[in-house]
Design an enzyme around this catalytic site. Sequence first.
Site, mmCIF file in Angstrom:
data_model
loop_
_atom_site.group_PDB
_atom_site.id
_atom_site.type_symbol
_atom_site.label_atom_id
_atom_site.label_comp_id
_atom_site.label_asym_id
_atom_site.label_seq_id
_atom_site.Cartn_x
_atom_site.Cartn_y
_atom_site.Cartn_z
ATOM 1 N N ASP A 122 0.845 -1.257 -0.210
ATOM 2 C CA ASP A 122 -0.089 0.044 0.029
ATOM 3 C C ASP A 122 0.879 1.105 0.032
ATOM 4 O O ASP A 122 1.491 1.485 1.154
ATOM 5 C CB ASP A 122 -0.849 0.106 1.349
ATOM 6 N N ASP A 318 -2.859 5.361 -5.682
ATOM 7 C CA ASP A 318 -2.717 4.489 -4.707
ATOM 8 C C ASP A 318 -3.013 3.071 -4.801
ATOM 9 O O ASP A 318 -3.745 2.579 -5.421
ATOM 10 C CB ASP A 318 -3.806 5.151 -3.729
#
Length: 655
Positions: A122, A318
């Site tokens: 992430d 992201d």
Amino acid sequence: MARPPFATILILFFTVLYLSDVVSSFSAAPRLSGDPNTFVLQPPYSGSNRHTMFMPLFLSPPNSSRNSAVAGGGISRRHLQRSDPHQPNARMRLHDDLLRNGYYTTRLWIGTPPQKFALIVDTGSTVTYVPCSTCEQCGRHQDPKFQPELSSTYQPVKCNVDCACDNDRVQCVYERQYAEMSSSSGVLGEDIISFGNQSELTPQRAVFGCENVETGDLYSQHADGIMGLGRGDLSVVDQLVDRGVISDSFSLCYGGMDVGGGTMVLGGISAPADMVFSHSDPVRSPYYNIDLKELHVAGKRLSLNPRVFDGKHGTVLDSGTTYAYLPEAAFGAFKDAIMKELHSLKQIRGPDPNYHDICFSGAGSDISQLSKTFPVVDMVFGNGQKLSLSPENYLFQHSKVRGAYCLGIFQNGGDPTTLLGGIIVRNTLVMYDREHETIGFWKTNCSELWERLGISDAPPPVPSVLDRTNSTTDMPPTLAPTEPLHDSLTGELQVGLITFYMLLTVKYSDLKPHVTELAQFIAHELDVNTSQVHLLNFTSKGNDSLIKWAILPAGSADYFSNATAMSIIARLAEHRVQLPDTFGTYQLVEWNVGPPPKRTWWQQHYLVVVVATIIALILGLSASGAWFVWRRRQQALVAYKPVDDAVPEQELQPL
């Protein structure tokens, strides 16, 4: 005291004005309960049905900007030193599937001896955390919880002025809350982390979070935790860079549509000649952003003001978000342009009635031919360079209608931020060159990445066969991430049998009728024939089922080839066996490899005995038949009729 010059006063005035504008812009952002200094983006469509993981996109709070346990320094100090291009990097495989799981995971080993974890990669998170053995509220995940007491190199991060402390002011703690109402909190610890067999980088000490409470999607997800790749002193990347062991760069390469997995590199790699770059301004946003100016559909520029992509946090990449989200004006123009190009297709309802997906049928099931039906979408950056998106970069497959596809780009509610999730960069190598403040994009087949880059690909990490039995509840299957692999399966250490226990979260009574179907899925995931998968034992454990399976060599072979054995073991040890949701989640409890089971004299020679018996029967029947024919012929030669034997009357034939 001398009066400050007028120019200095002006600079101070505009600095205060700028800071007040920044503060006011964030004051309108939604605040998360529990941390008034944390702000997040809140895209729509969050929730488990959408299979979208919205990971943290927030500013680091002041009390966590620096930690004494982490080699210090922020962005400004880091830019004063230049990266050594010859530094090693950590090459790590990515697992799972973006749309089926909502994320990609990698494997990280923590502690001495190493304990293995599957962590979501992430870029929006600034801390890495795993469930702790002391966790009071943690879900059932892929691997056992981290046990600090079993690691000889673990040290808690003691309370200090640079961190938030627990109530007793003994240990540093962390807390993260997410837009989809999930959260993670725990203590900070420091230990040795290892990166797997493909990594040139030796194990390093790093600070990570040991979870004590998790809620929401973090509680229910299959993955163990999060690997934070964002900017911040607790980020794995920042810690490795600050230690000077890697250059200030990392790369991600996600698999394409219908192809899971991929590759991650911590550290720098040589950029391909035709890589497309965009400026990424760390001052503009705390997240990894790009300088998007235009969108083109089928070669036609959308009539949009470039500033539409610069609202709030700008255009953010992201990796923890599945889909892409555009501001209202940009989404409307994009949707209209796409639908104008697809007049030959039929618009249908989406797979989930809870969402108003825009879907089309009639495109065919061959993914390689989608570009003949769906238009190319181009992203144009501020430097004039252009990244072309294939249909797989903005579509997802309809789960209920074969040959149908839906737009994977949605409107970002009232949020003016442009949020680009993993779907945008499928089959794209994305290089986050933080040192030079650029992000590079290179369209490629991520499953063939190393071949295309001209780098030899090391084999995947597998457990050593020298330790014939490993239990995930005792010690991780891959005990030595830096251990050579090919030496493990050579010589007399031939593998003739692979067994493993699988604990499934399905009741015995519900699972029993579907065992044959389960065996077929396991065979498909391990790339073996269904006839090679054998059920050895089946027991009930409350609402769970424990099954022992055996994998045997194909056909009449006594042993697996080394390549086949390594492939099967790697898929088992790294939990790459993906099962349908109907079987719940599974945990690999124990696996074992060894020679084939000893066979009795009859089992070893039954084939020879059977063949000999058949041949004997054939010869005996042939001899009996020949003797019978010979006897009949002998009887015919000596046959006679007595003189007084009655002769039947012959019927007179008409003339």
